[in-house]
Design an enzyme around this catalytic site. Sequence first.
Site, PDB file in Angstrom:
ATOM      1  CG  PHE A  42      59.932  27.824  -7.867  1.00 12.54           C
ATOM      2  CD1 PHE A  42      60.018  27.567  -6.512  1.00 12.54           C
ATOM      3  CD2 PHE A  42      58.770  28.350  -8.374  1.00 12.54           C
ATOM      4  CE1 PHE A  42      58.936  27.815  -5.681  1.00 12.54           C
ATOM      5  CE2 PHE A  42      57.690  28.609  -7.553  1.00 12.54           C
ATOM      6  CZ  PHE A  42      57.776  28.342  -6.208  1.00 12.54           C
ATOM      7  NE  ARG A  43      61.433  27.534 -15.240  1.00 14.66           N
ATOM      8  CZ  ARG A  43      60.173  27.785 -14.965  1.00 14.66           C
ATOM      9  NH1 ARG A  43      59.857  28.792 -14.171  1.00 14.66           N
ATOM     10  NH2 ARG A  43      59.212  27.047 -15.460  1.00 14.66           N
ATOM     11  CG  HIS A 128      54.451  28.681 -17.070  1.00 18.88           C
ATOM     12  ND1 HIS A 128      55.704  29.100 -16.699  1.00 18.88           N
ATOM     13  CD2 HIS A 128      54.536  28.432 -18.407  1.00 18.88           C
ATOM     14  CE1 HIS A 128      56.505  29.108 -17.769  1.00 18.88           C
ATOM     15  NE2 HIS A 128      55.812  28.712 -18.814  1.00 18.88           N
ATOM     16  CB  CYS A 164      35.460  12.082 -13.043  1.00 19.16           C
ATOM     17  SG  CYS A 164      37.058  12.929 -12.997  1.00 19.16           S
ATOM     18  CB  ILE A 245      60.857  45.101 -11.920  1.00 18.82           C
ATOM     19  CG1 ILE A 245      61.771  44.288 -12.847  1.00 18.82           C
ATOM     20  CG2 ILE A 245      59.449  45.178 -12.477  1.00 18.82           C
ATOM     21  CD1 ILE A 245      61.560  42.800 -12.757  1.00 18.82           C
TER      22      ILE A 245
HETATM   23 ZN   LIG Z   1      36.917  15.088 -12.171  1.00 16.58          ZN
END
Ligand SMILES: [Zn+2]
Length: 257
Positions: A42-43, A128, A164, A245
Amino acid sequence: MPMAGSQTDDGLAALRKLIARASRGVVFTGAGISTESGIPDFRSPGGLWSKYRPIDFGDFVASKEARREAWRRRFAMSEVLGSARPNRGHQAISELVKRGNVTTVITQNIDELHQASGVPADRVIELHGSTMYATCLGCARRYELEAIRVEFEKTEEPPTCFDCRGLVKTATVSLGQAMPEAAMRAAEEATIAADLFIAIGSSLVVYPAAGFPLLAKKRGAPLVILNRDPTDLDEVADLVLNREIGDTLHAVVNDAH
Ligand SMILES: [Zn+2]
């Protein structure tokens, strides 16, 4: 016997030797390892973030429209993320964990491809977070994305927590959001204990992540950098490999010793 020139290469031999001696190695990965699985960085220039301004955490919390846009973008990526498979780079790292040379994988990636390649989840530290599930910002309850997608496509309403009523967000660390304390501490401990540190596919520009290779070096571990392009830390590294890589790691782990 090695069959091709690349396998007798000095850099590969040097890396093989360092790995063979390591029993507390740490591998640190960035976007460069996952681009070889088809996941865009993305960067990078031309990447998604240069087209769409990233939605920072403050906006996500403050604005329903920002949340809606964040979920639209996430589901637009579903096909790419869902069909991405670990590549030879991920598999080689998994093999090094299995062999006992590497204890910990610290990653900047949010795609869970290290776990998919067979590295036990408790050996992977996600700096991240992960975009492969969601959590409630209020109570941390976990939500699977498929159920959210079905509902979102019907209503375009950003999800909230059943327990919640807090905001539900992918389990990533967004811009402007605090780094996860437990992950940062675990990464630091593994780095301090490391007897080899291999940084892979990261430009090593973004702090605090870029601090880990420096910390390892300061503690006396050899530092290896494997990245297609030069990085800011090349001059302090003991070994720098500017290569693809997957091919490189595959050759290091699987070819003649
Ligand atoms: Zn919650």
